[in-house]
Motif scaffolding. Structure first.
Motif, PDB file in Angstrom:
ATOM      1  N   ALA A  56       0.849  -1.188   0.000  1.00  0.00           N
ATOM      2  CA  ALA A  56       0.000   0.000   0.000  1.00  0.00           C
ATOM      3  C   ALA A  56       0.886   1.239   0.000  1.00  0.00           C
ATOM      4  CB  ALA A  56      -0.903   0.005   1.223  1.00  0.00           C
ATOM      5  N   GLY A  58       0.505   5.576   0.157  1.00  0.00           N
ATOM      6  CA  GLY A  58      -0.494   6.601   0.406  1.00  0.00           C
ATOM      7  C   GLY A  58       0.103   7.913   0.855  1.00  0.00           C
ATOM      8  N   ILE A  89      -6.619  12.336  -9.356  1.00  0.00           N
ATOM      9  CA  ILE A  89      -6.839  10.888  -9.328  1.00  0.00           C
ATOM     10  C   ILE A  89      -7.599  10.454 -10.580  1.00  0.00           C
ATOM     11  CG2 ILE A  89      -8.017   9.008  -8.113  1.00  0.00           C
ATOM     12  CD1 ILE A  89      -5.482   9.935  -6.718  1.00  0.00           C
ATOM     13  N   ASN A 106      -7.420  -0.239  -6.997  1.00  0.00           N
ATOM     14  CA  ASN A 106      -8.022  -0.156  -5.675  1.00  0.00           C
ATOM     15  C   ASN A 106      -7.410   1.030  -4.929  1.00  0.00           C
ATOM     16  OD1 ASN A 106      -9.302  -0.641  -3.278  1.00  0.00           O
ATOM     17  ND2 ASN A 106      -8.163  -2.509  -2.801  1.00  0.00           N
ATOM     18  N   TYR A 107      -8.178   2.114  -4.804  1.00  0.00           N
ATOM     19  CA  TYR A 107      -7.679   3.290  -4.103  1.00  0.00           C
ATOM     20  C   TYR A 107      -8.806   3.927  -3.307  1.00  0.00           C
ATOM     21  CZ  TYR A 107      -9.919   6.294  -7.597  1.00  0.00           C
ATOM     22  OH  TYR A 107     -10.826   6.920  -8.396  1.00  0.00           O
ATOM     23  N   LEU A 127      -4.848   9.678   0.739  1.00  0.00           N
ATOM     24  CA  LEU A 127      -4.893   8.800  -0.429  1.00  0.00           C
ATOM     25  C   LEU A 127      -4.270   7.473  -0.038  1.00  0.00           C
ATOM     26  CD1 LEU A 127      -5.170   8.174  -3.513  1.00  0.00           C
ATOM     27  CD2 LEU A 127      -2.872   9.136  -3.763  1.00  0.00           C
ATOM     28  N   SER A 128      -4.906   6.400  -0.460  1.00  0.00           N
ATOM     29  CA  SER A 128      -4.357   5.070  -0.235  1.00  0.00           C
ATOM     30  C   SER A 128      -4.537   4.270  -1.519  1.00  0.00           C
ATOM     31  CB  SER A 128      -5.095   4.383   0.917  1.00  0.00           C
ATOM     32  OG  SER A 128      -4.587   3.091   1.112  1.00  0.00           O
ATOM     33  N   VAL A 129      -3.443   3.689  -1.995  1.00  0.00           N
ATOM     34  CA  VAL A 129      -3.461   2.871  -3.212  1.00  0.00           C
ATOM     35  C   VAL A 129      -2.889   1.509  -2.854  1.00  0.00           C
ATOM     36  CG1 VAL A 129      -2.628   2.641  -5.580  1.00  0.00           C
ATOM     37  CG2 VAL A 129      -3.113   4.909  -4.655  1.00  0.00           C
ATOM     38  N   ASN A 130      -3.628   0.456  -3.166  1.00  0.00           N
ATOM     39  CA  ASN A 130      -3.150  -0.906  -2.919  1.00  0.00           C
ATOM     40  C   ASN A 130      -2.515  -1.457  -4.183  1.00  0.00           C
ATOM     41  OD1 ASN A 130      -3.990  -1.098  -0.216  1.00  0.00           O
ATOM     42  ND2 ASN A 130      -6.071  -1.506  -0.889  1.00  0.00           N
TER      43      ASN A 130
END
Length: 180
Positions: A56, A58, A89, A106-107, A127-130
């Motif tokens: 992850a 972010g 985004i 997936n964010y 912000l979080s991005v996997n």
């Protein structure tokens, strides 16, 4: 007789003037202490974590100060263009949607905008991005994209003092600057 009282009157005037100056100085120090007791200190930064085969990435906004931070405005720069965070985004997803693996990106995005109050000691995951390890081309594209984001958060204290905090500040800029 009058000449003996004149030096006493002058001394009394000098002492009372000094006492008045000390009182003003104490009031000034009390005001500074009052402002310092609610001083917000916002930091904006990227973070990385991994769990199993997922990674992850972010951006976190944290108030490490003593008082709440009232957000006055946010500036997002991406590839030398100012835009809203959500627009940035959306641009990313649209620009890279030709890559099949980005269609299911997936964010999560949280709201950090004018009027948001960040309490002392709180963090907001902006912000979080996997990312999945086995998809290296996608990870590289996403990582390169995220490294181009510049963020500036303008915020104020309860007493109206204003600061700016930035992530990936331009050359020579301090990460946190008091404006007024």
């Amino acid at each position: 007789m009058l000449s003996q009282q004149a030096p006493l009157a002058i001394m009394a005037t000098v002492v009372s003037t000094c006492a008045l100056c000390v009182s003003f100085y104490q009031a000034h120090l009390a005001r500074l202490q009052q402002f310092a007791s609610v001083w917000p200190y916002v930091s904006v930064g990227g973070h990385n974590s991994s769990n199993g085969n997922q990674q992850a990435w972010g951006i976190t906004v944290a108030n490490n100060g003593l008082g709440p931070a009232i957000v006055e405005g946010v500036t997002v720069r991406f590839k030398d263009n100012n835009m809203s965070f959500q627009t940035m985004i959306d641009t990313f997803v649209a620009q890279y949607s030709r890559i099949d693996s980005l269609r299911d990106l997936n964010y999560a995005v949280s709201s950090v905008e004018k009027g948001v109050v960040i309490p002392a000691g709180e963090k907001i995951e902006w912000l979080s991005v996997n990312l999945i390890y086995h998809n290296q081309p996608r990870n590289k594209i996403i990582f390169e994209h995220l490294q181009q984001i510049e963020l500036t958060v303008r915020y104020k204290s309860l007493y109206g003092e204003v600061w700016e905090s930035c992530m990936r500040c331009r050359d020579g800029e301090e990460p946190v600057v008091k404006l007024k």
